[in-house]
Design a protein around this motif. Structure first.
Motif, PDB file in Angstrom:
ATOM      1  N   GLU A  14       0.842  -1.192   0.000  1.00  0.00           N
ATOM      2  CA  GLU A  14       0.000   0.000   0.000  1.00  0.00           C
ATOM      3  C   GLU A  14       0.879   1.245   0.000  1.00  0.00           C
ATOM      4  N   ALA A  60     -15.250   4.139  -0.497  1.00  0.00           N
ATOM      5  CA  ALA A  60     -14.755   4.388   0.858  1.00  0.00           C
ATOM      6  C   ALA A  60     -15.893   4.283   1.862  1.00  0.00           C
ATOM      7  N   THR A  63     -16.932   0.512   2.477  1.00  0.00           N
ATOM      8  CA  THR A  63     -15.912  -0.363   3.064  1.00  0.00           C
ATOM      9  C   THR A  63     -15.536   0.063   4.488  1.00  0.00           C
ATOM     10  N   TRP A  64     -15.774   1.317   4.818  1.00  0.00           N
ATOM     11  CA  TRP A  64     -15.447   1.823   6.152  1.00  0.00           C
ATOM     12  C   TRP A  64     -16.128   1.043   7.280  1.00  0.00           C
ATOM     13  N   TRP A  67     -13.822  -1.928   7.861  1.00  0.00           N
ATOM     14  CA  TRP A  67     -12.429  -1.534   8.123  1.00  0.00           C
ATOM     15  C   TRP A  67     -12.267  -0.927   9.516  1.00  0.00           C
ATOM     16  N   TYR A  86      -9.840   7.784   6.942  1.00  0.00           N
ATOM     17  CA  TYR A  86      -9.886   6.578   6.113  1.00  0.00           C
ATOM     18  C   TYR A  86     -10.139   6.922   4.653  1.00  0.00           C
ATOM     19  N   ARG A  87     -11.074   7.826   4.388  1.00  0.00           N
ATOM     20  CA  ARG A  87     -11.409   8.184   3.014  1.00  0.00           C
ATOM     21  C   ARG A  87     -10.216   8.802   2.297  1.00  0.00           C
ATOM     22  N   PHE A  90      -8.086   5.892   1.338  1.00  0.00           N
ATOM     23  CA  PHE A  90      -8.738   5.040   0.345  1.00  0.00           C
ATOM     24  C   PHE A  90      -8.729   5.693  -1.029  1.00  0.00           C
ATOM     25  N   ARG A  95      -3.248   4.091  -4.543  1.00  0.00           N
ATOM     26  CA  ARG A  95      -3.918   2.997  -3.837  1.00  0.00           C
ATOM     27  C   ARG A  95      -5.189   2.580  -4.557  1.00  0.00           C
ATOM     28  N   LEU A  96      -5.990   3.552  -4.962  1.00  0.00           N
ATOM     29  CA  LEU A  96      -7.267   3.272  -5.606  1.00  0.00           C
ATOM     30  C   LEU A  96      -7.079   2.483  -6.904  1.00  0.00           C
ATOM     31  N   THR A  99      -7.000  -1.307  -6.282  1.00  0.00           N
ATOM     32  CA  THR A  99      -8.014  -1.837  -5.377  1.00  0.00           C
ATOM     33  C   THR A  99      -9.240  -2.303  -6.146  1.00  0.00           C
ATOM     34  N   ASP A 111     -12.814  -6.110  -0.002  1.00  0.00           N
ATOM     35  CA  ASP A 111     -11.995  -5.450  -1.005  1.00  0.00           C
ATOM     36  C   ASP A 111     -10.687  -6.211  -1.181  1.00  0.00           C
TER      37      ASP A 111
END
Length: 239
Positions: A14, A60, A63-64, A67, A86-87, A90, A95-96, A99, A111
């Motif tokens: 990551e 985001a 998935t939060w 996570w 987090y957003r 993400f 990273r995106l 993913t 994910d």
């Protein structure tokens, strides 16, 4: 298909923690960024029960909820305290771009990560080792465990790497204490290559052992052709 306990790989590949620019929640991105190797795949891809697609900035929000759970983020590289933090992570473009999200009947239940990378090579043949392997990662909602969804999704993730992306090797790593994750690696045919002793510092302050698994394309072809429950290879979803 065997059941799946909560599983989450330590995402060592990551990258980036900064706020993404030009990407706000709700602005859908149908495909990975143009520079991403994942653009070679026709998304979404379906398995017998699941759909895998490229993640968007808007994912985001969905998935939060898992996570943020301690049972999940205890094993992850980061455990953001707030949704905003987090957003920002993400949505970071690098990273995106690597993913994917896993959907069950339209609901996101996990994910995945495909981080295509270079293999080690001596200088004279370095060009031949570029972009030939990938590190894999995954995180699943604990509310959907015990039904084989993680196994089904990761098997398809590996198929994508070897068939659609033409890679020669995949790897995955986790803390040794994350038994759910390394058991999953074994279920999908990966073999243990590495065991490190007190090599990784956990946020608790403890130095923990680590485990690394890998699978070569030719090994996978042998396993997938002989396993009676290997499942049906995924296909692009109808447009």
């Amino acid at each position: 298909m065997p059941g799946d306990p909560p599983a989450a790989v330590v995402r060592t590949a990551e990258q980036g923690t900064g706020q993404a620019t030009g990407q706000q929640t709700g602005q859908a991105i149908e495909q990975p960024a143009a520079s991403s190797p994942l653009t070679a795949v026709s998304w979404p891809v379906r398995t017998a029960r699941l759909q895998l697609r490229a993640a968007t900035a808007g994912d985001a929000e969905v998935t939060w909820p898992y996570w943020r759970l301690e049972v999940v983020n205890n094993w992850l590289t980061r455990a953001p305290d707030t949704y905003e933090e987090y957003r920002a992570v993400f949505e970071y473009p690098v990273r995106l771009a690597k993913t994917l999200v896993v959907e069950l009947d339209g609901v996101v239940i996990g994910d995945l990560m495909i981080a295509v990378e270079d293999a080690w090579a001596q200088a004279e043949v370095a060009d031949q080792a570029r972009g030939v392997q990938a590190e894999l990662g995954w995180t699943f909602h604990p509310g959907y465990t015990g039904q084989g969804y993680a196994t089904e999704a990761v098997r398809e993730l590996i198929r994508i790497c070897f068939t659609d992306l033409g890679l020669r090797r995949v790897t995955a790593n986790c803390f040794a204490g994350n038994e759910a994750s390394w058991r999953l690696m074994e279920r999908v045919g990966m073999r243990r290559e590495l065991y490190t002793v007190r090599e990784s510092l956990h946020r608790s302050g403890a130095w923990l052992d680590g485990i690394g698994y890998a699978l070569l394309a030719d090994e996978w072809r042998g396993v997938s052709s002989t396993e009676p429950d290997g499942g049906t290879p995924g296909q692009p979803a109808p447009s």
